[in-house]
Design an enzyme around this catalytic site. Structure first.
Site, mmCIF file in Angstrom:
data_model
loop_
_atom_site.group_PDB
_atom_site.id
_atom_site.type_symbol
_atom_site.label_atom_id
_atom_site.label_comp_id
_atom_site.label_asym_id
_atom_site.label_seq_id
_atom_site.Cartn_x
_atom_site.Cartn_y
_atom_site.Cartn_z
ATOM 1 N N GLY A 223 54.652 -40.229 61.892
ATOM 2 C CA GLY A 223 53.672 -40.424 60.836
ATOM 3 C C GLY A 223 53.750 -39.270 59.854
ATOM 4 O O GLY A 223 54.800 -38.640 59.674
ATOM 5 N N ARG A 224 52.633 -38.961 59.220
ATOM 6 C CA ARG A 224 52.628 -37.888 58.223
ATOM 7 C C ARG A 224 53.003 -36.545 58.854
ATOM 8 O O ARG A 224 53.819 -35.795 58.317
ATOM 9 C CB ARG A 224 51.245 -37.806 57.571
ATOM 10 C CG ARG A 224 50.830 -39.039 56.778
ATOM 11 C CD ARG A 224 49.440 -38.817 56.179
ATOM 12 N NE ARG A 224 48.983 -39.948 55.381
ATOM 13 C CZ ARG A 224 48.247 -40.942 55.849
ATOM 14 N NH1 ARG A 224 47.888 -40.948 57.132
ATOM 15 N NH2 ARG A 224 47.848 -41.921 55.067
ATOM 16 N N ILE A 225 52.365 -36.226 59.977
ATOM 17 C CA ILE A 225 52.666 -34.958 60.643
ATOM 18 C C ILE A 225 54.068 -34.991 61.222
ATOM 19 O O ILE A 225 54.820 -34.005 61.122
ATOM 20 C CB ILE A 225 51.618 -34.669 61.732
ATOM 21 C CG1 ILE A 225 50.243 -34.431 61.084
ATOM 22 C CG2 ILE A 225 52.024 -33.462 62.572
ATOM 23 C CD1 ILE A 225 49.098 -34.333 62.076
ATOM 24 N N ARG B 214 56.480 -47.362 66.695
ATOM 25 C CA ARG B 214 56.362 -48.797 66.963
ATOM 26 C C ARG B 214 57.372 -49.592 66.158
ATOM 27 O O ARG B 214 57.774 -50.687 66.544
ATOM 28 C CB ARG B 214 54.942 -49.270 66.638
ATOM 29 C CG ARG B 214 53.903 -48.829 67.659
ATOM 30 C CD ARG B 214 52.535 -49.258 67.259
ATOM 31 N NE ARG B 214 52.103 -48.612 66.031
ATOM 32 C CZ ARG B 214 50.935 -48.845 65.441
ATOM 33 N NH1 ARG B 214 50.094 -49.713 65.958
ATOM 34 N NH2 ARG B 214 50.602 -48.205 64.345
ATOM 35 N N ALA C 173 49.462 -33.569 69.454
ATOM 36 C CA ALA C 173 48.764 -34.830 69.206
ATOM 37 C C ALA C 173 47.363 -34.754 69.801
ATOM 38 O O ALA C 173 46.461 -34.147 69.226
ATOM 39 C CB ALA C 173 49.565 -35.987 69.799
ATOM 40 N N ARG C 174 47.185 -35.362 70.957
ATOM 41 C CA ARG C 174 45.943 -35.295 71.715
ATOM 42 C C ARG C 174 46.311 -35.091 73.179
ATOM 43 O O ARG C 174 47.335 -35.595 73.658
ATOM 44 C CB ARG C 174 45.124 -36.583 71.557
ATOM 45 C CG ARG C 174 44.358 -36.678 70.254
ATOM 46 C CD ARG C 174 43.186 -35.689 70.257
ATOM 47 N NE ARG C 174 42.302 -35.888 69.110
ATOM 48 C CZ ARG C 174 42.387 -35.207 67.981
ATOM 49 N NH1 ARG C 174 43.371 -34.310 67.836
ATOM 50 N NH2 ARG C 174 41.518 -35.420 67.006
ATOM 51 N N GLU D 78 39.817 -30.844 77.719
ATOM 52 C CA GLU D 78 39.883 -29.740 76.759
ATOM 53 C C GLU D 78 38.493 -29.131 76.579
ATOM 54 O O GLU D 78 37.588 -29.828 76.123
ATOM 55 C CB GLU D 78 40.411 -30.267 75.422
ATOM 56 C CG GLU D 78 40.814 -29.191 74.450
ATOM 57 C CD GLU D 78 41.470 -29.780 73.205
ATOM 58 O OE1 GLU D 78 42.688 -29.566 73.035
ATOM 59 O OE2 GLU D 78 40.776 -30.452 72.434
ATOM 60 N N HIS E 72 43.701 -25.541 70.809
ATOM 61 C CA HIS E 72 43.610 -26.571 69.760
ATOM 62 C C HIS E 72 43.517 -25.926 68.372
ATOM 63 O O HIS E 72 42.534 -26.073 67.653
ATOM 64 C CB HIS E 72 42.399 -27.483 70.008
ATOM 65 C CG HIS E 72 42.542 -28.830 69.352
ATOM 66 N ND1 HIS E 72 41.936 -29.960 69.836
ATOM 67 C CD2 HIS E 72 43.224 -29.233 68.230
ATOM 68 C CE1 HIS E 72 42.224 -31.001 69.061
ATOM 69 N NE2 HIS E 72 43.004 -30.565 68.075
#
Length: 368
Positions: free
Chosen positions: A214-216, A237, A297-298, A327, A346
């Site tokens: 994606g953008r990142i 995807r 990401a997460r 977290e 983070h």
């Protein structure tokens, strides 16, 4: 009194759908404002499908200097409070007190990762906007907001560069053992040079596998390709021909093929039902024994127990984590005791410039 406005800059930052019923209002704070009605396809790019403007006439009657009331999870950054000063009344969010209906709240500002689901939204029936300080909205139930006609704003683009920088920093930190080397350089044992000590893994000319272009992801690919001459693989995807052209990137339809071929695996995908625990024991077993996992990401994209086992057994070389699940980690967690993992609290977007930009955009989204 708020002026009539159009939201050209905000189009990319609205990631939910505002289904306003006929004759409905947005509550008592706006006099004559234009609210963007959007139907957005929710994916890693939050792609806009349709947009139209709706003019809503609202009462300006409001207590406490006629300012709208915003529920926010404290503490807030000083940039946010500065930008909101004189524009809203801030109501501190307390999870144990959100059990009764409050019609005075006009908006919700998510600074941390407060869980915002339909039950919470129903406690504030006059809420007309949810603004998130950050790009990830996995803590906000978008379908619930959509059903209630509440637009949700986030802060894409402004943090792409800083987060990509963090990904590269973690690659370097783990690959070149920078944290452990810094500790050693300060110890009394370091009295002479040893050319065979603490040999790391090269980054330049290696292969990077990006999960989520994606953008990142594109900013990471840009730095990897043109800053370090890396071979770029990516898993999405669907293929991204523009990214392939710009970064000479190769699309890997099969995730395990990417994991097997990459020296560095960088996660930059959103957390969804499909990506939760995407990197599990099977995925980690597909990585090279010299492979390094980086997560910007997460935390929930990675199965923490599986990663712990892979690091403890040295099945992979190491990991760089800007995010974890949970977290923060419990202070006695075994990951915190390992020397082949670098963990950040983070900080992917934590630069003065980026956090200011995030504050500005999130406040703009709030003050629709």
């Amino acid at each position: 009194m708020l002026r009539s406005i159009t939201f050209h800059r905000r189009l990319a930052s609205l990631v939910s759908v505002c289904h306003l019923i006929s004759g409905g209002t947005l509550g008592p704070a706006l006099s004559s404002a234009f609210i963007l009605y959007q139907e957005a396809h929710i994916n890693s790019r939050a792609r806009l499908i349709t947009t139209r403007q709706i003019s809503m006439e609202c009462s300006t009657s409001k207590n406490n200097n006629d300012l709208p009331t915003v529920l926010a999870d404290f503490p807030l950054h000083s940039d946010v409070t500065e930008l909101l000063e004189g524009k809203v009344n801030l109501l501190p969010y307390k999870a144990d007190e959100c059990n009764k209906v409050d019609e005075s709240v006009d908006g919700i500002y998510a600074f941390g990762h407060m869980n915002i689901d339909g039950a919470l939204m129903d406690m504030y029936p006059n809420c007309r906007v949810i603004s998130n300080y950050g790009v990830g909205v996995d803590h906000i139930h978008l379908e619930d907001a959509n059903e209630r006609g509440i637009p949700v704003g986030n802060t894409p683009d402004v943090l792409n560069g800083a987060t990509a920088d963090m990904a590269i920093a973690l690659m370097l930190a783990v690959g070149r053992q920078m944290v452990e080397a810094d500790k050693y350089a300060r110890e009394s044992d370091f009295t002479k040079l040893d050319s065979g000590f603490m040999l790391g893994r090269e980054i330049h000319s290696s292969t990077i596998g990006i999960v989520g272009m994606g953008r990142i992801g594109c900013e990471i690919a840009r730095r990897a390709r043109y800053g370090f001459g890396m071979n770029v693989l990516y898993h999405n995807r669907r293929p991204d021909k523009d990214a392939e052209s710009k970064f000479d990137a190769q699309y890997m339809e099969n995730l395990h093929d990417l994991l097997h071929q990459s020296d560095y695996v960088v996660l930059s995908c959103p957390l969804t039902k499909e990506t939760t625990n995407l990197i599990d024991a099977k995925a980690l077993s597909s990585m090279k024994s010299t492979g390094i996992l980086v997560n910007v990401a997460r935390g929930g994209v990675v199965d923490t127990d599986a990663l712990l086992n892979a690091l403890e057994s040295r099945a992979i070389y190491g990991a760089g984590l800007d995010v974890t699940e949970p977290e923060p980690l419990p202070r006695d967690h075994r990951l915190l005791k390992l020397d082949n993992v670098v963990i950040m609290p983070h900080l992917g977007s934590a630069t003065v410039q980026t956090r200011r930009a995030m504050a500005e955009l999130s406040v703009e989204n709030l003050l629709l």
